[in-house]
Scaffold this motif. Structure first.
Motif, PDB file in Angstrom:
ATOM      1  N   ASP A  71       0.848  -1.192   0.000  1.00 45.93           N
ATOM      2  CA  ASP A  71       0.000   0.000   0.000  1.00 45.93           C
ATOM      3  C   ASP A  71       0.887   1.246   0.000  1.00 45.93           C
ATOM      4  O   ASP A  71       1.208   1.816   1.046  1.00 45.93           O
ATOM      5  CB  ASP A  71      -0.911  -0.033   1.236  1.00 45.93           C
ATOM      6  CG  ASP A  71      -1.990   1.041   1.163  1.00 45.93           C
ATOM      7  OD1 ASP A  71      -1.839   1.981   0.354  1.00 45.93           O
ATOM      8  OD2 ASP A  71      -2.969   0.933   1.917  1.00 45.93           O
ATOM      9  N   ALA A  72       1.290   1.643  -1.202  1.00 44.14           N
ATOM     10  CA  ALA A  72       2.263   2.722  -1.334  1.00 44.14           C
ATOM     11  C   ALA A  72       1.709   4.059  -0.838  1.00 44.14           C
ATOM     12  O   ALA A  72       2.425   4.840  -0.203  1.00 44.14           O
ATOM     13  CB  ALA A  72       2.707   2.846  -2.792  1.00 44.14           C
ATOM     14  N   GLU A  73       0.438   4.336  -1.127  1.00 42.92           N
ATOM     15  CA  GLU A  73      -0.129   5.625  -0.716  1.00 42.92           C
ATOM     16  C   GLU A  73      -0.172   5.751   0.806  1.00 42.92           C
ATOM     17  O   GLU A  73       0.119   6.816   1.353  1.00 42.92           O
ATOM     18  CB  GLU A  73      -1.532   5.800  -1.315  1.00 42.92           C
ATOM     19  CG  GLU A  73      -1.531   6.100  -2.808  1.00 42.92           C
ATOM     20  CD  GLU A  73      -0.693   7.334  -3.185  1.00 42.92           C
ATOM     21  OE1 GLU A  73      -0.768   8.341  -2.451  1.00 42.92           O
ATOM     22  OE2 GLU A  73       0.044   7.274  -4.185  1.00 42.92           O
ATOM     23  N   ARG A  74      -0.522   4.647   1.445  1.00 42.53           N
ATOM     24  CA  ARG A  74      -0.560   4.684   2.915  1.00 42.53           C
ATOM     25  C   ARG A  74       0.851   4.910   3.472  1.00 42.53           C
ATOM     26  O   ARG A  74       1.048   5.682   4.426  1.00 42.53           O
ATOM     27  CB  ARG A  74      -1.145   3.372   3.430  1.00 42.53           C
ATOM     28  CG  ARG A  74      -1.258   3.356   4.936  1.00 42.53           C
ATOM     29  CD  ARG A  74      -1.992   2.129   5.419  1.00 42.53           C
ATOM     30  NE  ARG A  74      -1.757   1.943   6.834  1.00 42.53           N
ATOM     31  CZ  ARG A  74      -2.122   0.860   7.501  1.00 42.53           C
ATOM     32  NH1 ARG A  74      -2.729  -0.122   6.874  1.00 42.53           N
ATOM     33  NH2 ARG A  74      -1.873   0.751   8.775  1.00 42.53           N
ATOM     34  N   LEU A  75       1.832   4.232   2.885  1.00 50.56           N
ATOM     35  CA  LEU A  75       3.209   4.413   3.337  1.00 50.56           C
ATOM     36  C   LEU A  75       3.655   5.858   3.114  1.00 50.56           C
ATOM     37  O   LEU A  75       4.300   6.468   3.981  1.00 50.56           O
ATOM     38  CB  LEU A  75       4.133   3.434   2.591  1.00 50.56           C
ATOM     39  CG  LEU A  75       5.622   3.554   2.918  1.00 50.56           C
ATOM     40  CD1 LEU A  75       5.880   3.341   4.409  1.00 50.56           C
ATOM     41  CD2 LEU A  75       6.431   2.550   2.098  1.00 50.56           C
ATOM     42  N   LEU A  76       3.301   6.426   1.962  1.00 43.71           N
ATOM     43  CA  LEU A  76       3.664   7.822   1.690  1.00 43.71           C
ATOM     44  C   LEU A  76       3.027   8.770   2.712  1.00 43.71           C
ATOM     45  O   LEU A  76       3.656   9.729   3.156  1.00 43.71           O
ATOM     46  CB  LEU A  76       3.258   8.205   0.259  1.00 43.71           C
ATOM     47  CG  LEU A  76       4.154   7.624  -0.834  1.00 43.71           C
ATOM     48  CD1 LEU A  76       3.516   7.787  -2.212  1.00 43.71           C
ATOM     49  CD2 LEU A  76       5.546   8.281  -0.820  1.00 43.71           C
ATOM     50  N   ASP A  77       1.779   8.465   3.094  1.00 41.28           N
ATOM     51  CA  ASP A  77       1.120   9.265   4.139  1.00 41.28           C
ATOM     52  C   ASP A  77       1.921   9.216   5.444  1.00 41.28           C
ATOM     53  O   ASP A  77       2.150  10.232   6.097  1.00 41.28           O
ATOM     54  CB  ASP A  77      -0.300   8.736   4.422  1.00 41.28           C
ATOM     55  CG  ASP A  77      -1.274   9.068   3.300  1.00 41.28           C
ATOM     56  OD1 ASP A  77      -0.957   9.942   2.471  1.00 41.28           O
ATOM     57  OD2 ASP A  77      -2.354   8.430   3.256  1.00 41.28           O
ATOM     58  N   GLU A  78       2.342   8.001   5.791  1.00 44.03           N
ATOM     59  CA  GLU A  78       3.081   7.828   7.055  1.00 44.03           C
ATOM     60  C   GLU A  78       4.443   8.517   6.988  1.00 44.03           C
ATOM     61  O   GLU A  78       4.895   9.124   7.964  1.00 44.03           O
ATOM     62  CB  GLU A  78       3.271   6.329   7.341  1.00 44.03           C
ATOM     63  CG  GLU A  78       1.976   5.614   7.714  1.00 44.03           C
ATOM     64  CD  GLU A  78       2.144   4.107   7.842  1.00 44.03           C
ATOM     65  OE1 GLU A  78       1.143   3.434   8.123  1.00 44.03           O
ATOM     66  OE2 GLU A  78       3.277   3.600   7.650  1.00 44.03           O
ATOM     67  N   LEU A  79       5.084   8.415   5.830  1.00 44.60           N
ATOM     68  CA  LEU A  79       6.400   9.044   5.675  1.00 44.60           C
ATOM     69  C   LEU A  79       6.285  10.566   5.728  1.00 44.60           C
ATOM     70  O   LEU A  79       7.109  11.246   6.343  1.00 44.60           O
ATOM     71  CB  LEU A  79       7.049   8.603   4.355  1.00 44.60           C
ATOM     72  CG  LEU A  79       7.495   7.136   4.320  1.00 44.60           C
ATOM     73  CD1 LEU A  79       7.799   6.703   2.885  1.00 44.60           C
ATOM     74  CD2 LEU A  79       8.722   6.920   5.207  1.00 44.60           C
ATOM     75  N   GLU A  80       5.224  11.083   5.097  1.00 45.31           N
ATOM     76  CA  GLU A  80       5.016  12.535   5.114  1.00 45.31           C
ATOM     77  C   GLU A  80       4.765  13.013   6.553  1.00 45.31           C
ATOM     78  O   GLU A  80       5.282  14.044   6.979  1.00 45.31           O
ATOM     79  CB  GLU A  80       3.844  12.922   4.207  1.00 45.31           C
ATOM     80  CG  GLU A  80       3.625  14.418   4.149  1.00 45.31           C
ATOM     81  CD  GLU A  80       2.604  14.841   3.093  1.00 45.31           C
ATOM     82  OE1 GLU A  80       2.117  13.971   2.334  1.00 45.31           O
ATOM     83  OE2 GLU A  80       2.304  16.044   3.044  1.00 45.31           O
ATOM     84  N   ALA A  81       3.988  12.226   7.287  1.00 41.93           N
ATOM     85  CA  ALA A  81       3.711  12.583   8.684  1.00 41.93           C
ATOM     86  C   ALA A  81       5.001  12.568   9.510  1.00 41.93           C
ATOM     87  O   ALA A  81       5.212  13.426  10.370  1.00 41.93           O
ATOM     88  CB  ALA A  81       2.690  11.612   9.273  1.00 41.93           C
ATOM     89  N   ALA A  82       5.885  11.613   9.229  1.00 42.74           N
ATOM     90  CA  ALA A  82       7.151  11.526   9.963  1.00 42.74           C
ATOM     91  C   ALA A  82       8.032  12.734   9.658  1.00 42.74           C
ATOM     92  O   ALA A  82       8.621  13.336  10.555  1.00 42.74           O
ATOM     93  CB  ALA A  82       7.881  10.231   9.596  1.00 42.74           C
ATOM     94  N   VAL A  83       8.090  13.092   8.376  1.00 47.08           N
ATOM     95  CA  VAL A  83       8.913  14.235   7.960  1.00 47.08           C
ATOM     96  C   VAL A  83       8.498  15.486   8.714  1.00 47.08           C
ATOM     97  O   VAL A  83       9.335  16.284   9.155  1.00 47.08           O
ATOM     98  CB  VAL A  83       8.767  14.474   6.433  1.00 47.08           C
ATOM     99  CG1 VAL A  83       9.324  15.827   6.036  1.00 47.08           C
ATOM    100  CG2 VAL A  83       9.450  13.363   5.665  1.00 47.08           C
ATOM    101  N   ASN A  84       7.188  15.648   8.867  1.00 46.83           N
ATOM    102  CA  ASN A  84       6.686  16.896   9.440  1.00 46.83           C
ATOM    103  C   ASN A  84       6.139  16.729  10.848  1.00 46.83           C
ATOM    104  O   ASN A  84       5.279  17.485  11.289  1.00 46.83           O
ATOM    105  CB  ASN A  84       5.651  17.513   8.493  1.00 46.83           C
ATOM    106  CG  ASN A  84       6.351  18.082   7.269  1.00 46.83           C
ATOM    107  OD1 ASN A  84       7.462  18.599   7.375  1.00 46.83           O
ATOM    108  ND2 ASN A  84       5.728  17.965   6.107  1.00 46.83           N
TER     109      ASN A  84
END
Lengths: 90, 149
Positions: A71-84
């Motif tokens: 689930d790439a979109e979910r992972l991208l959401d989590e990564l974006e949240a981590a970045v910020n």
């Protein structure tokens, strides 16, 4: 392949807590994850050494790329949240 | 075997002794920490290798085996924006273990309301990968803190 451009809003950039969380999140995923600054080669997002070496500062944009089954979109959401995670309120 | 040397003289407190959960919980990586003597000093390279990152308050040296070691001088010291730190080397340089890289004064950091406790972290390593990690006791700059097979 899924990709997302993210502006880094945490005051310390992609260092310290945001960097550690980002790498932890990427490492847990089965997919390949890379992160790049504009005009630079992507680096392995599962390596804290590589991410700290990228030296992303506050206000810079990064491109996160996910490849592989999952689930790439979910992972991208989590990564974006981590970045910020330490984003300054606007 | 990568022998990781203490960048500063002081008292070993372990990562749990860093008043910053990012380091105390080993989120950045395993390693240890030193509460430095409160006197002007020069923090040294912990290993032989390439100085891949040099910030005023932190640096990373990667040795010939690809082992990266982060030295973080004090807690929240990024916010000092370099004030009170003097760089003694340049990013990208090859450095030998023991070479002075940053001149600073832990007493001044403390006077400014921040902890000067210095974390020494193995990057992209598991806790099990490190051997003979010191967690307590006095340490002289240049003495071994842990080794990384």
């Amino acid at each position: 392949m899924a990709q997302r451009h993210v502006r880094v809003l945490s005051k310390v950039g992609l260092h310290a807590r945001p960097a550690a969380l980002f790498v932890q999140t990427a490492t847990k995923a089965p997919m390949e994850v890379t992160v790049a600054k504009p005009g630079k080669d992507p680096v392995n997002a599962k390596s804290i050494l590589a991410v700290l070496g990228l030296d992303v500062r506050h206000g810079e944009e990064i491109t996160i790329t996910v490849e592989g089954e999952g689930d790439a979109e979910r992972l991208l959401d989590e990564l974006e949240a981590a970045v910020n995670v330490e984003a300054e309120s606007a | 075997m990568t022998r990781v040397l203490s960048p500063v003289s002081g008292r070993v407190v372990g990562l749990a002794g860093v008043p910053d959960p990012v380091f105390a919980q080993a989120m950045v990586g395993p390693g240890t920490a030193v509460d430095p003597v409160r006197a002007p000093g020069e923090a040294i390279a912990p290993v032989n290798g390439t100085l891949v990152k040099l910030h005023p308050h932190a640096y990373v040296v990667v040795d010939e085996r690809g082992h990266g070691v982060l030295v973080h001088l004090g807690v929240d010291t990024v916010h000092l924006k370099g004030e009170g730190f003097e760089l003694l080397a340049a990013e990208g340089e090859e450095v030998t273990a023991g070479r002075p890289l940053v001149r600073w004064n832990p007493a001044r950091i403390e006077a400014g309301g921040r902890s000067p406790v210095t974390a020494v972290v193995a990057l992209d390593a598991t806790a099990e990968a490190l051997v003979d990690v010191r967690e307590s006791g006095e340490v002289e700059k240049g003495a071994e803190l842990f080794s990384w097979p």
